[in-house]
Scaffold this motif. Structure first.
Motif, PDB file in Angstrom:
ATOM      1  N   GLU A 297       0.810  -1.213   0.000  1.00 38.94           N
ATOM      2  CA  GLU A 297       0.000   0.000   0.000  1.00 38.94           C
ATOM      3  C   GLU A 297       0.849   1.270   0.000  1.00 38.94           C
ATOM      4  O   GLU A 297       0.364   2.337  -0.382  1.00 38.94           O
ATOM      5  CB  GLU A 297      -0.940   0.007   1.208  1.00 38.94           C
ATOM      6  CG  GLU A 297      -1.961  -1.121   1.181  1.00 38.94           C
ATOM      7  CD  GLU A 297      -2.875  -1.103   2.385  1.00 38.94           C
ATOM      8  OE1 GLU A 297      -2.691  -0.225   3.262  1.00 38.94           O
ATOM      9  OE2 GLU A 297      -3.764  -1.960   2.471  1.00 38.94           O
ATOM     10  N   SER A 298       2.105   1.163   0.417  1.00 39.42           N
ATOM     11  CA  SER A 298       2.979   2.343   0.476  1.00 39.42           C
ATOM     12  C   SER A 298       3.853   2.479  -0.771  1.00 39.42           C
ATOM     13  O   SER A 298       4.723   3.357  -0.807  1.00 39.42           O
ATOM     14  CB  SER A 298       3.870   2.277   1.716  1.00 39.42           C
ATOM     15  OG  SER A 298       4.751   1.168   1.640  1.00 39.42           O
ATOM     16  N   ALA A 299       3.631   1.642  -1.782  1.00 33.58           N
ATOM     17  CA  ALA A 299       4.461   1.705  -2.988  1.00 33.58           C
ATOM     18  C   ALA A 299       4.415   3.102  -3.596  1.00 33.58           C
ATOM     19  O   ALA A 299       3.338   3.643  -3.848  1.00 33.58           O
ATOM     20  CB  ALA A 299       3.990   0.663  -3.998  1.00 33.58           C
ATOM     21  N   ASP A 300       5.589   3.687  -3.841  1.00 32.81           N
ATOM     22  CA  ASP A 300       5.638   5.045  -4.374  1.00 32.81           C
ATOM     23  C   ASP A 300       5.607   5.028  -5.896  1.00 32.81           C
ATOM     24  O   ASP A 300       5.554   3.966  -6.529  1.00 32.81           O
ATOM     25  CB  ASP A 300       6.860   5.795  -3.851  1.00 32.81           C
ATOM     26  CG  ASP A 300       8.176   5.103  -4.190  1.00 32.81           C
ATOM     27  OD1 ASP A 300       8.194   4.246  -5.095  1.00 32.81           O
ATOM     28  OD2 ASP A 300       9.199   5.438  -3.559  1.00 32.81           O
ATOM     29  N   GLU A 301       5.665   6.209  -6.486  1.00 32.56           N
ATOM     30  CA  GLU A 301       5.569   6.310  -7.938  1.00 32.56           C
ATOM     31  C   GLU A 301       6.745   5.621  -8.630  1.00 32.56           C
ATOM     32  O   GLU A 301       6.581   5.061  -9.723  1.00 32.56           O
ATOM     33  CB  GLU A 301       5.495   7.780  -8.358  1.00 32.56           C
ATOM     34  CG  GLU A 301       5.191   7.985  -9.835  1.00 32.56           C
ATOM     35  CD  GLU A 301       3.915   7.300 -10.289  1.00 32.56           C
ATOM     36  OE1 GLU A 301       3.873   6.820 -11.447  1.00 32.56           O
ATOM     37  OE2 GLU A 301       2.941   7.244  -9.495  1.00 32.56           O
ATOM     38  N   ALA A 302       7.893   5.642  -8.006  1.00 29.72           N
ATOM     39  CA  ALA A 302       9.052   4.969  -8.599  1.00 29.72           C
ATOM     40  C   ALA A 302       8.812   3.465  -8.687  1.00 29.72           C
ATOM     41  O   ALA A 302       9.160   2.824  -9.691  1.00 29.72           O
ATOM     42  CB  ALA A 302      10.300   5.257  -7.779  1.00 29.72           C
ATOM     43  N   ALA A 303       8.207   2.898  -7.656  1.00 27.71           N
ATOM     44  CA  ALA A 303       7.906   1.462  -7.662  1.00 27.71           C
ATOM     45  C   ALA A 303       6.866   1.134  -8.732  1.00 27.71           C
ATOM     46  O   ALA A 303       6.986   0.130  -9.443  1.00 27.71           O
ATOM     47  CB  ALA A 303       7.407   1.027  -6.292  1.00 27.71           C
ATOM     48  N   ILE A 304       5.858   1.984  -8.848  1.00 29.34           N
ATOM     49  CA  ILE A 304       4.830   1.754  -9.867  1.00 29.34           C
ATOM     50  C   ILE A 304       5.437   1.861 -11.261  1.00 29.34           C
ATOM     51  O   ILE A 304       5.100   1.089 -12.169  1.00 29.34           O
ATOM     52  CB  ILE A 304       3.669   2.752  -9.693  1.00 29.34           C
ATOM     53  CG1 ILE A 304       3.017   2.599  -8.311  1.00 29.34           C
ATOM     54  CG2 ILE A 304       2.634   2.562 -10.797  1.00 29.34           C
ATOM     55  CD1 ILE A 304       2.501   1.214  -8.005  1.00 29.34           C
ATOM     56  N   THR A 305       6.362   2.790 -11.429  1.00 27.08           N
ATOM     57  CA  THR A 305       7.052   2.919 -12.715  1.00 27.08           C
ATOM     58  C   THR A 305       7.851   1.658 -13.021  1.00 27.08           C
ATOM     59  O   THR A 305       7.872   1.181 -14.170  1.00 27.08           O
ATOM     60  CB  THR A 305       7.981   4.145 -12.700  1.00 27.08           C
ATOM     61  OG1 THR A 305       7.193   5.320 -12.510  1.00 27.08           O
ATOM     62  CG2 THR A 305       8.752   4.269 -14.007  1.00 27.08           C
ATOM     63  N   ASP A 306       8.498   1.094 -12.002  1.00 25.37           N
ATOM     64  CA  ASP A 306       9.220  -0.169 -12.185  1.00 25.37           C
ATOM     65  C   ASP A 306       8.261  -1.275 -12.636  1.00 25.37           C
ATOM     66  O   ASP A 306       8.578  -2.059 -13.543  1.00 25.37           O
ATOM     67  CB  ASP A 306       9.892  -0.592 -10.873  1.00 25.37           C
ATOM     68  CG  ASP A 306      11.142   0.209 -10.561  1.00 25.37           C
ATOM     69  OD1 ASP A 306      11.594   0.970 -11.442  1.00 25.37           O
ATOM     70  OD2 ASP A 306      11.640   0.085  -9.427  1.00 25.37           O
ATOM     71  N   ALA A 307       7.108  -1.354 -11.983  1.00 22.85           N
ATOM     72  CA  ALA A 307       6.139  -2.384 -12.326  1.00 22.85           C
ATOM     73  C   ALA A 307       5.668  -2.239 -13.769  1.00 22.85           C
ATOM     74  O   ALA A 307       5.546  -3.227 -14.509  1.00 22.85           O
ATOM     75  CB  ALA A 307       4.949  -2.323 -11.369  1.00 22.85           C
ATOM     76  N   ARG A 308       5.410  -1.013 -14.177  1.00 25.01           N
ATOM     77  CA  ARG A 308       4.993  -0.772 -15.562  1.00 25.01           C
ATOM     78  C   ARG A 308       6.067  -1.257 -16.540  1.00 25.01           C
ATOM     79  O   ARG A 308       5.755  -1.877 -17.567  1.00 25.01           O
ATOM     80  CB  ARG A 308       4.733   0.715 -15.788  1.00 25.01           C
ATOM     81  CG  ARG A 308       3.533   1.279 -15.050  1.00 25.01           C
ATOM     82  CD  ARG A 308       3.226   2.680 -15.576  1.00 25.01           C
ATOM     83  NE  ARG A 308       2.261   3.358 -14.741  1.00 25.01           N
ATOM     84  CZ  ARG A 308       2.539   4.354 -13.902  1.00 25.01           C
ATOM     85  NH1 ARG A 308       3.790   4.788 -13.784  1.00 25.01           N
ATOM     86  NH2 ARG A 308       1.596   4.912 -13.174  1.00 25.01           N
ATOM     87  N   ALA A 309       7.302  -0.940 -16.236  1.00 23.52           N
ATOM     88  CA  ALA A 309       8.403  -1.336 -17.124  1.00 23.52           C
ATOM     89  C   ALA A 309       8.502  -2.854 -17.225  1.00 23.52           C
ATOM     90  O   ALA A 309       8.718  -3.406 -18.313  1.00 23.52           O
ATOM     91  CB  ALA A 309       9.711  -0.741 -16.623  1.00 23.52           C
ATOM     92  N   ILE A 310       8.356  -3.532 -16.110  1.00 21.86           N
ATOM     93  CA  ILE A 310       8.418  -4.998 -16.113  1.00 21.86           C
ATOM     94  C   ILE A 310       7.301  -5.575 -16.980  1.00 21.86           C
ATOM     95  O   ILE A 310       7.514  -6.493 -17.776  1.00 21.86           O
ATOM     96  CB  ILE A 310       8.329  -5.547 -14.674  1.00 21.86           C
ATOM     97  CG1 ILE A 310       9.579  -5.156 -13.878  1.00 21.86           C
ATOM     98  CG2 ILE A 310       8.156  -7.065 -14.672  1.00 21.86           C
ATOM     99  CD1 ILE A 310       9.460  -5.413 -12.382  1.00 21.86           C
TER     100      ILE A 310
END
Length: 361
Positions: A297-310
């Motif tokens: 729940e605390s995932a920041d925008e950088a983490a979400i960007t990583d997920a998108r890239a994956i």
């Protein structure tokens, strides 16, 4: 009524019916006390926007089957917007989502009212209670709009079984999604993960978003058994593609267009087809990174960007897009095979395929 493809005009017509129904609810609640009309205000905020797809599928299902009571069919169709609103309000409570259509979710807005007024007790609990009751009021308004739409009794009787089935199965579909999230799928092979995710899609979204609205309208219009089977096939294929598009938007969508923060589906830990495809296609290291993000729940925008890239780099996003395209094509084929539909109704249902799947909101 408006021309088949005049969706802006159709949405205006539906909004007028919604406004009439909300005014009726306000009159009913006023004797209870001015305080209670806050429930109607919450519904007004939520129902002033929306794509109105469910109403459109219902209306054009009716017209495709040869139905002739246009204004009553419009009121029938508006009942589904109340059902959708109830689902959204309750879904936001269950998912603890703060934003809906670019504004505070109902439970958040109620909690903010509590704090602003300086009332006693926990504001969060007040907000949750208000949202649950507002959602329940939507269900009441849905049933009232359906029963009082003005269609001849024999037409409404034909539509009622599908209407009732839709409402029960959505509740079960919502619960199924929570069971899947709670139980996890770490021990399941990829095909079983995808099958499970698609079953959630079918009963939480596809049936009540496209199939049931189309069949409710078509049943009221006395569709033939053969064409009804084909419209069911149309609705399930398109409904799944519709939700698959939603799952893409839940990760890659522009919040300014979707009205919800991008990446919330990942933070909530939703087990989607896109996630299953990605975990199967990416490297072990990427899978570990993605698994650490999903449900955080605390995932920041950088983490979400990583997920998108994956998701994109693994090829899973492209696979997912292909599934959407295949669902849209299956819907077109089923619709084209129907022989007893009116040209105007079938044309509108065909146009809705692209609008439901090639969208950014």
């Amino acid at each position: 009524m408006n021309a088949p493809l005049d969706l802006a005009g159709f949405r205006t017509d539906v909004q007028q019916e919604i406004d009439v129904a909300l005014a009726r609810q306000r009159r009913i609640l006023t004797p209870v006390g001015a305080e209670t009309t806050r429930l109607v205000t919450a519904l007004e905020r939520l129902l002033e926007g929306g794509k109105r797809f469910r109403a459109a599928f219902c209306y054009w299902g009716y017209k495709a089957a040869g139905g002739t009571h246009d204004e009553a069919a419009l009121r029938l169709s508006s009942s589904l917007e109340f059902f959708q609103a109830a689902a959204l309000i309750h879904d936001d409570v269950m998912d603890d989502s703060d934003v809906r259509r670019g504004s505070p979710a109902a439970h958040v807005a109620f909690a903010e009212e509590h704090r602003a007024a300086g009332w006693e007790g926990p504001a969060r609990q007040f907000g949750l209670a208000g949202a649950v009751l507002a959602g329940d009021l939507c269900l009441v308004a849905c049933d009232q709009a359906f029963a009082g739409c003005g269609l001849p009794a024999h037409e409404l009787d034909r539509a009622r079984p599908c209407f009732d089935e839709m409402r029960s199965q959505l509740m079960a579909g919502q619960f199924l999604e929570f069971v899947v999230a709670a139980a996890g799928w770490e021990e399941l092979p990829t095909p079983e993960r995808i099958e499970l995710a698609r079953r959630v899609i079918r009963y939480k979204s596809a049936k009540y978003s496209v199939e049931a609205p189309t069949l409710i309208g078509a049943d009221a219009g006395a569709v033939s058994p053969a064409d009804r089977t084909l419209l069911s096939r149309y609705g399930l294929a398109l409904g799944e593609a519709f939700q698959l598009r939603d799952d893409v938007l839940g990760v890659f969508g522009d919040p300014a267009a979707t009205g919800k923060p991008a990446g919330d589906d990942l933070r909530e830990g939703k087990r989607t087809v896109l996630l299953a495809l990605t975990l199967a296609a990416c490297t072990p290291a990427a899978a570990r990174r993605l698994s650490a993000i999903v449900g955080d729940e605390s995932a920041d925008e950088a983490a979400i960007t990583d997920a998108r890239a994956i998701m994109a780099d693994s090829g899973a996003l492209a696979q997912h897009e292909q599934m959407i395209a295949e669902g849209a094509e299956a819907a077109r084929e089923a619709l084209a095979a129907a022989t007893g539909l009116t040209p105007a109704g079938a044309g509108a249902l065909d146009a809705l395929i692209g609008l439901a799947t090639a969208r950014s909101t």
